[in-house]
Design an enzyme around this catalytic site. Structure first.
Site, PDB file in Angstrom:
ATOM      1  N   HIS A 359       0.838  -1.208   0.000  1.00 19.75           N
ATOM      2  CA  HIS A 359       0.000   0.000   0.000  1.00 19.75           C
ATOM      3  C   HIS A 359       0.873   1.257   0.000  1.00 19.75           C
ATOM      4  O   HIS A 359       0.663   2.176  -0.793  1.00 19.75           O
ATOM      5  CB  HIS A 359      -0.890  -0.042   1.247  1.00 19.75           C
ATOM      6  CG  HIS A 359      -1.811   1.127   1.418  1.00 19.75           C
ATOM      7  ND1 HIS A 359      -3.114   1.120   0.988  1.00 19.75           N
ATOM      8  CD2 HIS A 359      -1.611   2.340   1.996  1.00 19.75           C
ATOM      9  CE1 HIS A 359      -3.673   2.284   1.291  1.00 19.75           C
ATOM     10  NE2 HIS A 359      -2.788   3.045   1.906  1.00 19.75           N
ATOM     11  N   GLU A 360       1.875   1.270   0.854  1.00 20.26           N
ATOM     12  CA  GLU A 360       2.725   2.462   0.947  1.00 20.26           C
ATOM     13  C   GLU A 360       3.609   2.623  -0.292  1.00 20.26           C
ATOM     14  O   GLU A 360       3.870   3.744  -0.727  1.00 20.26           O
ATOM     15  CB  GLU A 360       3.591   2.427   2.215  1.00 20.26           C
ATOM     16  CG  GLU A 360       2.834   2.190   3.533  1.00 20.26           C
ATOM     17  CD  GLU A 360       1.694   3.157   3.796  1.00 20.26           C
ATOM     18  OE1 GLU A 360       1.741   4.285   3.291  1.00 20.26           O
ATOM     19  OE2 GLU A 360       0.756   2.770   4.513  1.00 20.26           O
ATOM     20  N   GLU A 382      -5.742   7.334  -1.801  1.00 22.41           N
ATOM     21  CA  GLU A 382      -6.039   6.161  -0.958  1.00 22.41           C
ATOM     22  C   GLU A 382      -6.731   5.054  -1.748  1.00 22.41           C
ATOM     23  O   GLU A 382      -6.440   3.870  -1.573  1.00 22.41           O
ATOM     24  CB  GLU A 382      -6.944   6.545   0.221  1.00 22.41           C
ATOM     25  CG  GLU A 382      -6.289   7.366   1.310  1.00 22.41           C
ATOM     26  CD  GLU A 382      -5.229   6.623   2.096  1.00 22.41           C
ATOM     27  OE1 GLU A 382      -4.901   5.470   1.769  1.00 22.41           O
ATOM     28  OE2 GLU A 382      -4.709   7.216   3.049  1.00 22.41           O
ATOM     29  N   TYR A 451     -11.226   4.688   1.139  1.00 23.67           N
ATOM     30  CA  TYR A 451     -10.376   3.538   0.800  1.00 23.67           C
ATOM     31  C   TYR A 451     -11.129   2.476  -0.013  1.00 23.67           C
ATOM     32  O   TYR A 451     -10.756   2.133  -1.125  1.00 23.67           O
ATOM     33  CB  TYR A 451      -9.866   2.825   2.063  1.00 23.67           C
ATOM     34  CG  TYR A 451      -8.873   3.561   2.919  1.00 23.67           C
ATOM     35  CD1 TYR A 451      -9.236   4.659   3.683  1.00 23.67           C
ATOM     36  CD2 TYR A 451      -7.560   3.124   3.013  1.00 23.67           C
ATOM     37  CE1 TYR A 451      -8.322   5.309   4.497  1.00 23.67           C
ATOM     38  CE2 TYR A 451      -6.637   3.765   3.836  1.00 23.67           C
ATOM     39  CZ  TYR A 451      -7.028   4.851   4.570  1.00 23.67           C
ATOM     40  OH  TYR A 451      -6.123   5.490   5.379  1.00 23.67           O
TER      41      TYR A 451
HETATM   42 ZN   LIG Z   1      -3.047   5.000   2.680  1.00 21.40          ZN
END
Ligand SMILES: [Zn+2]
Length: 512
Positions: A359-360, A382, A451
């Site tokens: 994710h990062e 996001e 998200y």
């Molecule tokens: Zn995030």
């Protein structure tokens, strides 16, 4: 930022990706670099910095100049302060003459924790000038004379950043410093003039232009530096075409490095946690390999992963070329028999940590390369980063992991909108959109609107368009908006230009 969604469900056998095996650095005090190979053992690389691969996403070329920062940092671990000498060449790319400039002073959001900025000097073209608070963490200065479009102005300042004693991307614990968002950066000048968006303690409340940074960093004896960009000389870092500059410093770091397709990956993790460090390096290699393929080749020559304490409930956060992650449970604990007897097992925590890294890393494309206003439109980064997790899970995680929140199944559910993005906390009615200020008032639905539903919508778009065509368009989306900002209107226009998504967009986002 990735929230730890205390979930349910499952874990794994981590398939060891043959494309990115790594080996622990064996050299004195530092990193040996290993070449990932298709199979078999990693190969040791020559010491020189590898040239970025020629098919990487190109940096902006021959266009307008960008802002340029020359920074000097001195960290004092007795007073827990960072002295910053900042020289900024601000380029007026707004198209209008400017009579004032706005800046973000994010550390001032942490005054109740002991953080903040003490401005010592502020000069414009060598003349003492004033910086005054405009709104919250946003400050402004009047220019002594109008800055014409296309011209630059030199700003020089000296300030002391007080570092709060908190678990945060900006904070310190015992001999570990996370120094995110310490640099005073100009606000973005958008279609409606200056963007005045004070920091809010939710998500990643940052909105900044691409700039070039040179940073000279001095830390007390015994500290290692983990910084964005490339270390060109000891303590000197160059970061080009990035939206921020960040560094961490710690006494207990051990560094591990590997190389993926022309990019050096460096992991800084507590030396007492070698398994966790190895695991992070492996996950970062896998994520970069995958996203290079899916999104266009990462254009920077380094990617740094720092394992450090963050706030409760936050498992990771991102900066250009540097991510911070906080393992919920260090993997070493399983060997010692401390964890896992009655909760989810090791596989669950491995999967969670790997997906956090993925994710990062995905932010390097969505936020880093393709920018957006993360305060007004947080779903635009996001949502893509959550969606990127799907590909990582698909590629590297096994079918079933007990205790793991299995997003790929949710995304496959064509009725996802009826069920809500997250059955546990989210109403069916939550629409994509909203600013961080809006979501502060509806925190329970933040995860869904920012998200999960954007990710589910992207998944539905992929189903409607067909996988191959969608993935080609996704790469094009990155290329088209690289180094710029994308807005919700840009998003709709781009994707509707590929396929008629009006029905899906109305369902997930409402009418434009
Ligand atoms: Zn995030």
């Amino acid at each position: 930022m990735k929230k730890v969604i205390a979930a349910i469900l499952t874990a794994v056998l981590l398939l060891f990706c043959t494309a990115c095996q790594t080996e622990k650095a064996a050299k004195e005090g530092g990193a040996a670099v290993f070449l990932p190979v298709e199979s078999g053992q990693p190969e040791r690389l020559a010491e020189e910095t590898p040239a970025p691969s020629s098919d990487a996403i190109p940096f902006p070329q021959g266009g307008e100049p960008i802002n340029r920062f020359d920074l000097q940092f001195t960290l004092d671990d007795a007073s827990h302060t960072l002295v910053v000498q900042e020289k900024l060449k601000y380029y007026n790319g707004t198209g209008n003459g400017l009579t004032e400039l706005y800046f973000n002073l994010y550390p001032n959001a942490f005054q109740t924790d002991g953080g903040g900025i003490e401005l010592k000097t502020f000069e414009i073209e060598g003349e003492a000038s004033e910086l005054a608070q405009a709104d919250g963490t946003v400050w402004k200065t009047e220019l002594p004379e109008e800055l014409p479009a296309g011209e630059t102005v030199g700003i020089q300042m000296e300030y002391i950043v007080c570092i709060p004693n908190i678990n945060n991307r900006f904070g310190y614990q015992d001999e570990v410093y996370n120094l995110g968002n310490c640099v005073i950066t100009p606000a973005v000048y958008g279609e409606n003039g200056w963007t005045v968006e004070p920091y809010v303690d939710l998500g990643d409340a940052f909105y900044t232009d691409i700039a070039d940074y040179t940073a000279e960093i001095e830390v007390p004896d015994g500290y290692m530096i983990a910084a964005g960009g490339t270390e060109t000389q000891p303590g000197i870092f160059e970061a080009r075409n990035v939206r921020d500059f960040v560094f961490c410093a710690g006494k207990a770091y051990e560094q591990r490095s590997a190389e993926v397709q022309g990019t050096e990956i460096h992991v800084f993790c507590d030396k007492e946690l070698p398994e966790t460090g190895e695991f992070l390096l492996d996950a970062a290699c896998k994520a970069l390999t995958l996203y290079n393929e899916l999104l266009g080749r990462y254009p920077y020559d380094t990617l740094t992963v720092v394992s450090s304490g963050l706030t409760g409930g936050v498992s990771g956060t991102e900066y250009p070329t540097l991510i911070m992650v906080a393992p919920e449970v260090p993997l070493e604990q399983f060997e010692m028999g401390i964890s896992g007897s009655d909760g989810p097992g090791r596989e669950y925590y491995e999967a969670q940590l790997a997906v956090t890294v993925a994710h990062e890393v995905a932010y390097q494309w969505f936020y880093g390369i393709v920018g957006n206003d993360q305060i007004q439109d947080p779903w635009l980064d996001e949502g893509f980063c959550r969606f990127a997790e799907y590909f990582y899970e698909q590629e590297y995680l096994p079918e079933e992991i007990e205790g793991f929140y299995w997003k790929r199944e949710r995304f496959k559910d064509t009725d996802v909108m009826q069920r809500g993005g997250n059955e546990n906390t989210i109403s069916d009615q939550t629409k994509i959109g909203g600013s961080l200020y809006d979501w502060l008032n509806e925190p329970a639905e933040y995860s869904s609107g920012v998200y999960d539903k954007p990710a589910a919508m992207l998944y539905q778009m992929m189903l409607q368009m067909g996988g191959e065509q969608f993935l080609n368009a996704l790469k094009e989306y990155v290329a088209v908006f690289a180094w710029d900002f994308v807005s919700p209107g840009d998003f709709r226009a781009f994707w509707n230009g590929k396929e008629d998504f009006s029905e899906l967009f109305a369902l997930y986002m409402g009418e434009a």
